[in-house]
Scaffold this motif. Structure first.
Motif, mmCIF file in Angstrom:
data_model
loop_
_atom_site.group_PDB
_atom_site.id
_atom_site.type_symbol
_atom_site.label_atom_id
_atom_site.label_comp_id
_atom_site.label_asym_id
_atom_site.label_seq_id
_atom_site.Cartn_x
_atom_site.Cartn_y
_atom_site.Cartn_z
ATOM 1 N N SER A 36 -1.544 -4.920 -4.315
ATOM 2 C CA SER A 36 -2.099 -4.243 -5.489
ATOM 3 C C SER A 36 -2.047 -2.727 -5.383
ATOM 4 C CB SER A 36 -3.548 -4.686 -5.701
ATOM 5 O OG SER A 36 -4.342 -4.355 -4.579
ATOM 6 N N ARG A 37 -1.726 -2.202 -4.203
ATOM 7 C CA ARG A 37 -1.610 -0.751 -4.033
ATOM 8 C C ARG A 37 -0.157 -0.300 -3.873
ATOM 9 N NH1 ARG A 37 -5.733 0.865 0.574
ATOM 10 N NH2 ARG A 37 -5.027 -1.111 1.459
ATOM 11 N N SER A 40 0.818 -1.231 0.000
ATOM 12 C CA SER A 40 0.000 0.000 0.000
ATOM 13 C C SER A 40 0.842 1.268 0.000
ATOM 14 C CB SER A 40 -0.970 0.004 1.191
ATOM 15 O OG SER A 40 -1.832 -1.111 1.126
ATOM 16 N N GLY A 69 2.195 4.025 -2.164
ATOM 17 C CA GLY A 69 1.889 4.562 -3.486
ATOM 18 C C GLY A 69 3.042 5.235 -4.190
ATOM 19 N N ALA A 90 2.856 1.005 -5.668
ATOM 20 C CA ALA A 90 2.945 1.643 -6.983
ATOM 21 C C ALA A 90 4.193 2.506 -7.118
ATOM 22 C CB ALA A 90 1.699 2.497 -7.226
ATOM 23 N N SER A 148 1.632 -5.984 -8.127
ATOM 24 C CA SER A 148 1.610 -4.560 -7.797
ATOM 25 C C SER A 148 0.731 -3.774 -8.770
ATOM 26 C CB SER A 148 3.041 -4.000 -7.795
ATOM 27 O OG SER A 148 3.583 -4.023 -9.111
ATOM 28 N N TYR A 149 0.615 -2.482 -8.524
ATOM 29 C CA TYR A 149 -0.355 -1.625 -9.214
ATOM 30 C C TYR A 149 -0.104 -1.487 -10.714
ATOM 31 C CZ TYR A 149 -3.309 2.462 -10.041
ATOM 32 O OH TYR A 149 -4.254 3.329 -10.528
ATOM 33 N N ASP A 179 -6.390 -9.456 -6.373
ATOM 34 C CA ASP A 179 -6.180 -8.019 -6.250
ATOM 35 C C ASP A 179 -6.609 -7.263 -7.489
ATOM 36 O OD1 ASP A 179 -3.928 -9.391 -7.428
ATOM 37 O OD2 ASP A 179 -2.911 -7.468 -7.488
ATOM 38 N N LYS A 184 2.265 1.165 -12.236
ATOM 39 C CA LYS A 184 2.459 2.567 -12.627
ATOM 40 C C LYS A 184 3.926 2.779 -12.975
ATOM 41 C CE LYS A 184 2.138 7.391 -11.089
ATOM 42 N NZ LYS A 184 3.551 7.754 -11.202
ATOM 43 N N GLY A 199 2.714 -4.571 -13.957
ATOM 44 C CA GLY A 199 3.205 -4.389 -12.603
ATOM 45 C C GLY A 199 4.320 -5.368 -12.270
#
Length: 561
Positions: free
Chosen positions: A273-274, A217, A219, A276, A299-300, A560, A302, A370
């Motif tokens: 999953s958050r 989590s 970001g 990033a 993972s996210y 996720d 990004k 990701g």
């Protein structure tokens, strides 16, 4: 000839820019002069600029002067002047949601669940979260008067002196099971690498058997901080990440520049999953260099780099200028903002555009989705009853009641609700509203709706009513059926009342499946070596499939998504 075409293209671009700016300014002018009602000029321009940038990606944004301070707090600095507490609005009243250790609120015995009635004699009823936050913030050393209320007690005045509130990047560090060092990094803002270094220095005094870096989590934040953190575990002069964009001058390669602090100890990075951006740089670089094992969920995704540009009147614009690539050459960016659908919606990177890359030891990894963990742990979801108790703040309220009636300190690591405590919690819920609909009930209601439309409900009504009654009876057992996970959340909330954020982490250690997996992997030297060397089942990370254009990413059916 090529030069002539290039010059013509450049001139045409300049003409289009000038033309469109002229059109925009003319529209604004005519609307401002002639619109039937008075308009807010600043708001109108911001709406227009926001609409223009919305067509690019979510990370390219305009920040007006009025929002500069909030922007710096969230994206640059972790410091502000305040009392060290967060708030929330409930029934038009203001309550304390969290208290930070060693700051004015905690020192004045302000607790979670306390109601805040006034700030400097200003009534707070009906005010928004943002309005109250602005009243709480101010210069360091300034006095602030609060009128507070706890349960049925009479309101009390508390005079506090604002302090510089520095929210740490590393929110917890210490030793966990197996004599493993654990570092929880929440963000990559200023000094995050220094904080990780300090945490690692303290952990090394305990001669740890391994290090767990928790980026769940997280970001992201400042790219350079991510590079410094990788350098703590990787030798000097090793590429960590590169960024490439349209303007060649903005293309950079970032290498480690110093001798690592801990190049040999087993290392695990936890992601979800958050996780990033900068989190994915750290996880991706350590995975590509076969220096760490990644555990958790995908993972996210990004893989975009932003740069800020100052604008007139103390405003700025943050622009995506490049994509970043971890050492294997892969970019983790999952959403393709360049090739949108006809309706303007964004799409994921096409399967045919996903490619295979190799880690330092020859393991297969893939771009466009990701960071896929070496050891995947399914993310468990709380039952409907648990989610409802959380969302309706009933667990929050019970923890407040528990703290106010149990003044004796607790040890979060060993604290556990007794059966008697849990029975007390159930009694606390008597008469309180925590109704919710299960998936089965929603399906049953859909059946009734469809059967009614088809004029067949009368034929099945008896069976429908019986099944509905059975479901209602079954729901009454949910507090016992899901007792273990409800206890976990209640224990966590109660622990935070005594030891704040530290309490939350320590109370959750015994339930943390990813943490347990990290300890287990580092204790199993054979599995550890097999993963990092890509032996057998560990040769490929993720679940690649064959597509028309060759290799493509795994079927992303994990929880996720």
């Amino acid at each position: 000839m090529a030069l002539a075409i290039s010059v013509w293209s450049f001139q045409d671009d300049l003409f289009q820019i000038s033309k469109n700016l002229d059109v925009f300014a003319s529209v604004y002018k005519e609307v401002n002069i002639n619109y039937v009602d008075d308009i807010n000029s600043a708001k109108l321009i911001k709406t227009g600029v926001d609409a223009m940038l919305d067509g690019l990606d979510p990370y390219t944004e305009f920040v007006p002067e009025s929002e500069i301070e909030d922007y710096k707090l969230h994206y640059v600095s972790t410091q502000y002047g305040g009392i060290g507490a967060s708030i929330f609005v409930r029934d038009n009243k203001i309550y304390i949601s969290d208290v930070f250790t060693n700051f004015p609120a905690q020192k004045a015995d302000i607790r979670q669940g306390d109601q805040m009635l006034k700030i400097n004699d200003v009534e707070l009823a009906g005010k928004t979260n943002d309005q109250v936050s602005q009243l709480l913030k101010g210069s360091k050393g300034a006095t602030i008067k609060l009128l507070m209320k706890r349960d049925a007690e009479a309101p009390v005045v508390k005079n506090l002196v604002r302090d510089e509130i520095k929210q740490p990047n590393v929110v917890y560090s210490g030793m966990v099971a197996g004599n493993m060092g654990y570092i929880k990094l929440n963000k990559f803002l200023e000094n995050s690498a220094d904080e990780v270094t300090a945490a690692l220095t303290a952990i090394k005094k305990n001669n740890p058997n391994g290090i767990i870096l928790d980026l769940r989590s997280n970001g992201g934040g400042i790219l350079q901080e991510a590079v410094k953190i990788v350098n703590l575990f990787v030798q000097k002069d090793v590429q960590v990440v590169s960024q490439r964009g349209k303007i060649k001058e903005k293309n950079f390669t970032y290498n480690t520049v110093s001798t690592p602090m801990e190049p040999n100890l087993p290392l695990v990075v936890l992601v979800n999953s958050r996780s990033a951006s900068a989190s994915e740089i750290v996880a991706g670089a350590l995975q590509d260099l076969d220096r760490a094992i990644i555990i958790g969920q995908r993972s996210y995704g990004k893989g975009l780099v932003q740069q800020t540009f100052n604008l007139p009147y103390n405003s700025l614009v943050k622009v995506t200028v490049a994509k970043y690539y971890v050492p294997s050459g892969r970019c983790v960016q999952e959403i393709d903002y360049t090739h949108r659908k006809d309706d303007g919606s964004v799409i994921k990177v096409a399967d045919s555009a996903i490619h295979e890359f190799k880690t330092k030891n020859g393991r297969s990894v893939y771009d466009g989705s990701g960071i896929y963990p070496d050891v995947f742990i399914k993310q468990e979801r709380f039952a409907n009853i648990t989610q409802t108790l959380i969302s309706k703040l009933l667990i929050f309220d019970y923890a407040t009641k528990y703290r106010n009636t149990h003044p004796k300190p607790i040890d979060p690591k060993s604290f556990a609700l007794t059966d008697g405590d849990y029975d007390d919690f159930i009694k606390f819920l008597d008469g309180k509203n925590y109704t919710y609909s299960t998936v089965s009930e929603k399906m049953l209601n859909s059946l009734k709706t469809q059967a009614t439309k088809e004029k067949q409900f009368a034929e099945i009504q008896a069976e429908y009513d019986a099944l509905k009654a059975k479901m209602a009876s079954s729901k009454k057992n949910d507090l016992q059926l899901h007792k273990d996970e409800i206890k976990q959340v209640v224990e966590n909330e109660i622990a935070s009342r005594y030891e704040y954020e530290k309490g939350r982490y320590e109370a959750n250690f015994k339930y943390d499946k990813e943490l347990a997996a990290a300890v287990k992997v580092m204790q199993d030297k054979t599995q550890l070596a097999s993963i990092l060397k890509g032996v057998g089942d560990y040769k490929t990370i993720g679940k690649p499939m064959l597509a028309m254009a060759g290799k493509k990413a795994a079927d992303k059916d994990e929880s996720d998504d």
